[in-house]
Design a protein around this motif. Structure first.
Motif, PDB file in Angstrom:
ATOM      1  N   PRO A 169     -32.965 -32.950  12.894  1.00 22.56           N
ATOM      2  CA  PRO A 169     -33.595 -33.736  12.084  1.00 22.56           C
ATOM      3  C   PRO A 169     -33.695 -35.272  12.358  1.00 22.56           C
ATOM      4  O   PRO A 169     -34.439 -36.222  12.136  1.00 22.56           O
ATOM      5  N   THR A 170     -32.695 -35.311  13.266  1.00 19.85           N
ATOM      6  CA  THR A 170     -32.664 -36.694  14.007  1.00 19.85           C
ATOM      7  C   THR A 170     -33.834 -37.136  14.816  1.00 19.85           C
ATOM      8  O   THR A 170     -34.260 -38.251  14.828  1.00 19.85           O
ATOM      9  N   MET A 171     -34.200 -36.024  15.602  1.00 19.80           N
ATOM     10  CA  MET A 171     -35.481 -36.406  16.549  1.00 19.80           C
ATOM     11  C   MET A 171     -36.392 -36.361  15.618  1.00 19.80           C
ATOM     12  O   MET A 171     -37.505 -37.328  15.907  1.00 19.80           O
ATOM     13  N   ASP A 172     -36.837 -35.722  14.641  1.00 22.69           N
ATOM     14  CA  ASP A 172     -37.799 -35.752  13.583  1.00 22.69           C
ATOM     15  C   ASP A 172     -37.857 -37.142  13.011  1.00 22.69           C
ATOM     16  O   ASP A 172     -38.944 -37.940  13.007  1.00 22.69           O
ATOM     17  N   ALA A 173     -36.869 -37.848  12.722  1.00 23.47           N
ATOM     18  CA  ALA A 173     -36.710 -39.250  12.062  1.00 23.47           C
ATOM     19  C   ALA A 173     -37.325 -40.037  13.014  1.00 23.47           C
ATOM     20  O   ALA A 173     -37.957 -41.028  12.711  1.00 23.47           O
ATOM     21  N   ASN A 174     -36.896 -39.981  14.324  1.00 21.54           N
ATOM     22  CA  ASN A 174     -37.220 -40.924  15.406  1.00 21.54           C
ATOM     23  C   ASN A 174     -38.583 -40.700  15.624  1.00 21.54           C
ATOM     24  O   ASN A 174     -39.391 -41.856  15.885  1.00 21.54           O
ATOM     25  N   PHE A 175     -39.281 -39.639  15.455  1.00 19.60           N
ATOM     26  CA  PHE A 175     -40.718 -39.627  15.564  1.00 19.60           C
ATOM     27  C   PHE A 175     -41.335 -40.015  14.365  1.00 19.60           C
ATOM     28  O   PHE A 175     -42.525 -40.732  14.637  1.00 19.60           O
ATOM     29  N   GLN A 176     -41.025 -40.072  13.189  1.00 20.19           N
ATOM     30  CA  GLN A 176     -41.406 -40.608  12.154  1.00 20.19           C
ATOM     31  C   GLN A 176     -41.544 -42.278  12.465  1.00 20.19           C
ATOM     32  O   GLN A 176     -42.642 -42.777  11.793  1.00 20.19           O
ATOM     33  N   ARG A 177     -40.294 -42.711  12.756  1.00 18.83           N
ATOM     34  CA  ARG A 177     -40.311 -44.324  13.090  1.00 18.83           C
ATOM     35  C   ARG A 177     -41.413 -44.462  14.049  1.00 18.83           C
ATOM     36  O   ARG A 177     -42.104 -45.441  13.890  1.00 18.83           O
ATOM     37  N   ALA A 178     -41.330 -43.773  15.186  1.00 12.66           N
ATOM     38  CA  ALA A 178     -42.338 -44.067  16.096  1.00 12.66           C
ATOM     39  C   ALA A 178     -43.817 -43.912  15.562  1.00 12.66           C
ATOM     40  O   ALA A 178     -44.606 -44.818  16.300  1.00 12.66           O
ATOM     41  N   ALA A 179     -44.303 -43.009  14.816  1.00 10.40           N
ATOM     42  CA  ALA A 179     -45.587 -42.907  14.187  1.00 10.40           C
ATOM     43  C   ALA A 179     -45.665 -44.248  13.319  1.00 10.40           C
ATOM     44  O   ALA A 179     -47.040 -44.627  13.505  1.00 10.40           O
ATOM     45  N   GLY A 192     -63.977 -44.158  35.112  1.00 10.34           N
ATOM     46  CA  GLY A 192     -64.023 -45.070  34.267  1.00 10.34           C
ATOM     47  C   GLY A 192     -64.215 -44.824  33.107  1.00 10.34           C
ATOM     48  O   GLY A 192     -64.401 -45.737  32.132  1.00 10.34           O
ATOM     49  N   ASN A 193     -64.145 -43.374  32.599  1.00  9.75           N
ATOM     50  CA  ASN A 193     -64.263 -43.161  31.289  1.00  9.75           C
ATOM     51  C   ASN A 193     -63.031 -42.992  30.364  1.00  9.75           C
ATOM     52  O   ASN A 193     -63.009 -42.747  29.272  1.00  9.75           O
ATOM     53  N   VAL A 194     -61.730 -43.434  30.900  1.00  7.84           N
ATOM     54  CA  VAL A 194     -60.876 -43.359  30.286  1.00  7.84           C
ATOM     55  C   VAL A 194     -60.148 -44.940  30.534  1.00  7.84           C
ATOM     56  O   VAL A 194     -59.988 -45.362  31.547  1.00  7.84           O
ATOM     57  N   THR A 195     -59.807 -45.420  29.389  1.00  9.39           N
ATOM     58  CA  THR A 195     -59.156 -46.972  29.311  1.00  9.39           C
ATOM     59  C   THR A 195     -57.569 -46.786  29.268  1.00  9.39           C
ATOM     60  O   THR A 195     -57.316 -45.900  28.443  1.00  9.39           O
ATOM     61  N   ALA A 196     -57.146 -48.061  29.111  1.00 10.71           N
ATOM     62  CA  ALA A 196     -55.675 -47.921  28.912  1.00 10.71           C
ATOM     63  C   ALA A 196     -55.292 -47.623  27.310  1.00 10.71           C
ATOM     64  O   ALA A 196     -54.374 -46.955  27.105  1.00 10.71           O
ATOM     65  N   ASP A 197     -56.334 -48.111  26.612  1.00 11.73           N
ATOM     66  CA  ASP A 197     -56.240 -47.627  25.193  1.00 11.73           C
ATOM     67  C   ASP A 197     -56.100 -46.214  24.841  1.00 11.73           C
ATOM     68  O   ASP A 197     -55.647 -45.720  23.817  1.00 11.73           O
ATOM     69  N   ASP A 198     -56.942 -45.600  25.773  1.00  5.90           N
ATOM     70  CA  ASP A 198     -57.362 -43.996  25.413  1.00  5.90           C
ATOM     71  C   ASP A 198     -55.934 -43.387  25.796  1.00  5.90           C
ATOM     72  O   ASP A 198     -55.794 -42.228  25.500  1.00  5.90           O
ATOM     73  N   ILE A 199     -54.881 -43.906  26.726  1.00  4.41           N
ATOM     74  CA  ILE A 199     -53.988 -43.064  26.590  1.00  4.41           C
ATOM     75  C   ILE A 199     -52.542 -43.535  25.705  1.00  4.41           C
ATOM     76  O   ILE A 199     -51.463 -43.008  26.015  1.00  4.41           O
ATOM     77  N   LYS A 200     -52.789 -44.378  24.801  1.00  2.00           N
ATOM     78  CA  LYS A 200     -51.900 -44.517  23.927  1.00  2.00           C
ATOM     79  C   LYS A 200     -51.645 -43.562  22.791  1.00  2.00           C
ATOM     80  O   LYS A 200     -52.675 -42.951  22.437  1.00  2.00           O
ATOM     81  N   ILE A 201     -50.744 -43.029  22.450  1.00  2.00           N
ATOM     82  CA  ILE A 201     -50.297 -41.998  21.480  1.00  2.00           C
ATOM     83  C   ILE A 201     -50.664 -42.392  20.367  1.00  2.00           C
ATOM     84  O   ILE A 201     -50.377 -43.544  19.819  1.00  2.00           O
ATOM     85  N   SER A 202     -51.314 -41.418  19.585  1.00  2.00           N
ATOM     86  CA  SER A 202     -51.395 -41.528  17.985  1.00  2.00           C
ATOM     87  C   SER A 202     -50.326 -41.163  17.197  1.00  2.00           C
ATOM     88  O   SER A 202     -49.562 -40.526  17.565  1.00  2.00           O
ATOM     89  N   ALA A 203     -50.491 -41.846  16.103  1.00  2.00           N
ATOM     90  CA  ALA A 203     -49.483 -41.628  15.012  1.00  2.00           C
ATOM     91  C   ALA A 203     -49.363 -39.983  14.517  1.00  2.00           C
ATOM     92  O   ALA A 203     -48.103 -39.592  14.345  1.00  2.00           O
ATOM     93  N   GLU A 204     -50.452 -39.612  14.605  1.00  2.00           N
ATOM     94  CA  GLU A 204     -50.655 -38.112  14.265  1.00  2.00           C
ATOM     95  C   GLU A 204     -49.907 -36.944  15.248  1.00  2.00           C
ATOM     96  O   GLU A 204     -49.196 -36.096  15.026  1.00  2.00           O
TER      97      GLU A 204
END
Length: 131
Positions: free
Chosen positions: A60-70, A33-45
């Motif tokens: 560069p296309t994939m890089d741009a996709n990751f920047q938008r996702a961040a 019970g030490n890991v919550t649903a929020d703990d598995i959400k990815i960080s912008a970093e």
């Protein structure tokens, strides 16, 4: 140069949105019970690091996709769903898309996502697929 996959090479430095290290997110910790649903959400970093890997791999296309996702990490899910619905052909007016872009930029500091929505508005207008 980044070592890929990041989950294996940087498990002690990658953190979730809550700050929990990837190495701390284990099945045993979930069972305790030490890991919550929020703990598995990815960080912008982490998404930015993934973008860096893509950039170093000359994608560069994939890089741009990751920047938008961040940028979207801190945007509420209902706003993201609304954005995707508005970006479907014949679902929005140009004004609605412009307002969505302004909200992404001003309220959520997501300039790359706002730019994508504005570009979509222009393309949709040219193709005649606005509402």
């Amino acid at each position: 140069m980044s070592s890929y996959p990041l989950g294996q090479s940087e498990a002690d430095t990658i953190t979730s949105r809550t700050g929990k290290k990837l190495s701390q997110i284990t099945l045993d910790e979930v069972k305790k019970g030490n890991v919550t649903a929020d703990d598995i959400k990815i960080s912008a970093e982490t998404l930015k690091k993934q973008g860096q890997v893509a950039k170093e791999a000359d994608n560069p296309t994939m890089d741009a996709n990751f920047q938008r996702a961040a940028e979207l990490v801190n945007v509420p899910d209902d706003i993201i769903l609304d954005m995707y619905n508005k970006l479907r052909p014949n679902r929005s007016t140009k004004k609605e898309l412009i307002l969505m872009a302004q909200e992404l930029l001003q309220k959520y500091n997501a300039p790359h996502c706002a730019k994508l929505v504005l570009e979509a508005a222009e393309i949709y207008e040219k193709r005649g697929i606005l509402r």
